[in-house]
Design a protein around this motif. Structure first.
Motif, mmCIF file in Angstrom:
data_model
loop_
_atom_site.group_PDB
_atom_site.id
_atom_site.type_symbol
_atom_site.label_atom_id
_atom_site.label_comp_id
_atom_site.label_asym_id
_atom_site.label_seq_id
_atom_site.Cartn_x
_atom_site.Cartn_y
_atom_site.Cartn_z
ATOM 1 N N HIS A 99 -27.447 6.382 23.764
ATOM 2 C CA HIS A 99 -28.398 5.472 23.221
ATOM 3 C C HIS A 99 -28.919 4.510 24.606
ATOM 4 O O HIS A 99 -29.919 4.223 24.315
ATOM 5 C CB HIS A 99 -27.841 4.539 22.327
ATOM 6 N N ASP A 124 -31.627 6.454 26.244
ATOM 7 C CA ASP A 124 -32.805 6.257 25.447
ATOM 8 C C ASP A 124 -33.486 5.142 25.696
ATOM 9 O O ASP A 124 -34.577 4.878 25.581
ATOM 10 C CB ASP A 124 -32.637 6.631 23.663
ATOM 11 N N SER A 174 -28.542 0.964 17.516
ATOM 12 C CA SER A 174 -29.226 1.805 16.659
ATOM 13 C C SER A 174 -30.590 1.955 17.477
ATOM 14 O O SER A 174 -30.986 1.002 18.218
ATOM 15 C CB SER A 174 -29.421 1.119 15.231
ATOM 16 N N GLN A 175 -31.357 3.148 17.103
ATOM 17 C CA GLN A 175 -32.787 3.317 17.654
ATOM 18 C C GLN A 175 -33.529 2.086 17.552
ATOM 19 O O GLN A 175 -34.366 1.596 18.370
ATOM 20 C CB GLN A 175 -33.148 4.651 17.121
ATOM 21 N N SER A 176 -33.328 1.473 16.167
ATOM 22 C CA SER A 176 -34.229 0.319 15.866
ATOM 23 C C SER A 176 -33.875 -0.804 16.514
ATOM 24 O O SER A 176 -34.909 -1.503 16.923
ATOM 25 C CB SER A 176 -34.262 0.200 14.181
ATOM 26 N N GLU A 177 -32.728 -1.046 17.054
ATOM 27 C CA GLU A 177 -32.513 -2.066 17.776
ATOM 28 C C GLU A 177 -33.252 -1.951 19.113
ATOM 29 O O GLU A 177 -33.722 -2.957 19.612
ATOM 30 C CB GLU A 177 -31.048 -2.407 17.650
ATOM 31 N N LYS A 228 -35.494 -0.088 20.063
ATOM 32 C CA LYS A 228 -36.899 -0.284 20.331
ATOM 33 C C LYS A 228 -37.514 -1.539 20.013
ATOM 34 O O LYS A 228 -38.409 -2.116 20.573
ATOM 35 C CB LYS A 228 -37.471 0.542 18.965
ATOM 36 N N HIS A 229 -36.799 -2.435 19.071
ATOM 37 C CA HIS A 229 -36.917 -3.911 18.999
ATOM 38 C C HIS A 229 -36.962 -4.707 20.090
ATOM 39 O O HIS A 229 -38.019 -5.417 20.539
ATOM 40 C CB HIS A 229 -36.314 -4.477 17.909
ATOM 41 N N ASP A 268 -39.819 -3.233 22.620
ATOM 42 C CA ASP A 268 -41.142 -3.810 22.025
ATOM 43 C C ASP A 268 -41.466 -5.108 22.314
ATOM 44 O O ASP A 268 -42.665 -5.725 22.505
ATOM 45 C CB ASP A 268 -41.289 -3.266 20.554
ATOM 46 N N THR A 269 -40.311 -6.029 22.167
ATOM 47 C CA THR A 269 -40.636 -7.497 22.516
ATOM 48 C C THR A 269 -40.800 -7.622 23.716
ATOM 49 O O THR A 269 -41.711 -8.582 24.123
ATOM 50 C CB THR A 269 -39.361 -8.165 21.851
#
Ligand SMILES: *Cc1c(COP(=O)(O)O)cnc(C)c1O
Length: 358
Positions: free
Chosen positions: A241, A244, A338-341, A343-344, A347-348
């Protein structure tokens, strides 16, 4: 999102052992779980170990056992303050060396000009879990110790240098809540460090050195034993992770992602990025503030130790350390990221950067 998300085994997995431990009254003083944990760690490292109540006391015992009192220890300034503090508490004098901008590790060439007749040892650091190159630091037979507090789980090497300390603090990837371990094949050093850990007492209760209480509690060792059972899986998750995450962060104008030296797989205590104020359009401190406003807690870490009031000296100039530490932001990495964390967060940062153009 917090800067760390401590990762512990579920209470139910060790509740019975904890209850029995409390009933028995054997809660500390080299009890069965400390002995078992030390055996398990010796297997893990393939080297002798001594566990401690925290990483800093393991550092202090290591340096005191190496008898640095009244002498100099070369340390990086780009580290957590516990590194030079441990030298002070062992009676030595920290001498700050600059780092390399690529690896953020102590610079093997820069340390050469710092050697004096009073040099007792080198105490290198594995920043964020990046393994420093010991072969570049070995000089004149001076011992190379490593503050590997952040690098338990880093690869390829499990042990390096003349002695090493790892931290098991709750903020580190492998937590015993508080804890640390000294790893060394130097059995004399290890024996002295063990004695220092127990007030300086020898087997007969006699003191020929002034030690302190550095003993690990049984409950920490019990948690450590449970942590070891699932550790390999969590290391794989964390590393993949973190890799990534780095890819997601690349390409944001003004952001440089610090990457691992070739053939290394750091555990990434944090994922450091460097902010170029001009290109990003905002100062590093403002970026940290903006992230916090959006609920993401990043850390200004490491802070340069040689500029802290307790070490400040106008004559010390460490250009790389000063440049990196004025730009760095340590972003969170969790064992169960997690991937969404990820990415968040990426993105921020991207959004904050975009908004600077308006
Ligand atoms: C965490 C850390 C320490 C301190 O370890 P503790 O177990 O909290 O005492 C020392 N040095 C470095 C580089 C660290 O990251």
């Amino acid at each position: 999102m917090k800067i760390v998300r401590p990762d512990h085994p579920p209470f139910s997995s060790f509740a019975r052992e904890l209850r029995d431990m409390i009933r028995s009254g054997n809660v500390t003083n080299n009890g069965k779980y400390v002995q078992e944990f030390e055996k398990a760690l010796e297997w893990h490292f393939d080297a002798p170990v001594a566990v401690f109540n925290n990483g800093q006391s393991a550092l202090m015992a290591m340096l005191d056992a190496a008898d640095v009192r009244g002498r100099e220890v070369i340390v990086p300034s780009f580290t957590f303050c516990a590194t030079p503090h441990a030298v002070m508490w062992a009676g030595g004098m920290p001498v700050f060396a600059d780092i390399e901008s690529e690896t953020l590790c102590m610079n093997g060439v820069a340390i050469r000009s710092l050697f004096t007749k009073k040099t007792a040892a080198i105490l290198a650091v594995d920043p964020y879990g990046i393994q420093c190159d010991v072969s570049a630091l070995e000089t004149n037979g001076v011992s190379v110790f490593i503050d590997s507090a952040p690098s338990f789980g880093s690869s390829p090497n499990k042990t390096r240098g003349d002695a090493q300390v790892f931290s098991f603090h709750a903020t580190k990837p492998f937590s015993t809540m508080e804890g640390g371990v000294l790893v060394t094949k130097d059995l004399d050093l290890l024996e002295r460090a063990k004695q220092i850990r127990n007030f300086g007492q020898d087997a007969n209760g006699e003191c020929n050195m002034a030690g302190f209480n550095g003993k690990m509690m049984e409950v920490s060792a019990l948690i450590g034993l449970h942590q070891l059972r699932t550790w390999n899986d969590r290391v794989l998750h964390r590393k993949s992770h973190a890799a990534d995450f780095a890819v997601m962060l690349m390409g944001i104008p003004g952001v440089t992602v610090v990457t691992a030296p070739s053939r290394q797989a750091p555990i990434w205590l944090y994922r450091p990025i460097l902010i170029d104020e001009e290109e990003f359009g905002m100062s590093r401190d403002m970026v940290v503030e903006e992230l916090a406003k959006r609920g993401i807690y990043a850390r200004v870490y490491y802070r340069p130790c040689h500029m802290m009031p307790c070490y400040r000296n106008e004559n010390i100039r460490l250009p790389v350390t000063e440049r990196i530490s004025s730009r760095v932001i340590a972003l969170p990495v969790y064992n169960d990221f997690s991937q969404s964390e990820m990415k968040h967060i990426a993105d921020t940062i991207c959004m904050i950067q975009c908004e600077t153009k308006k």
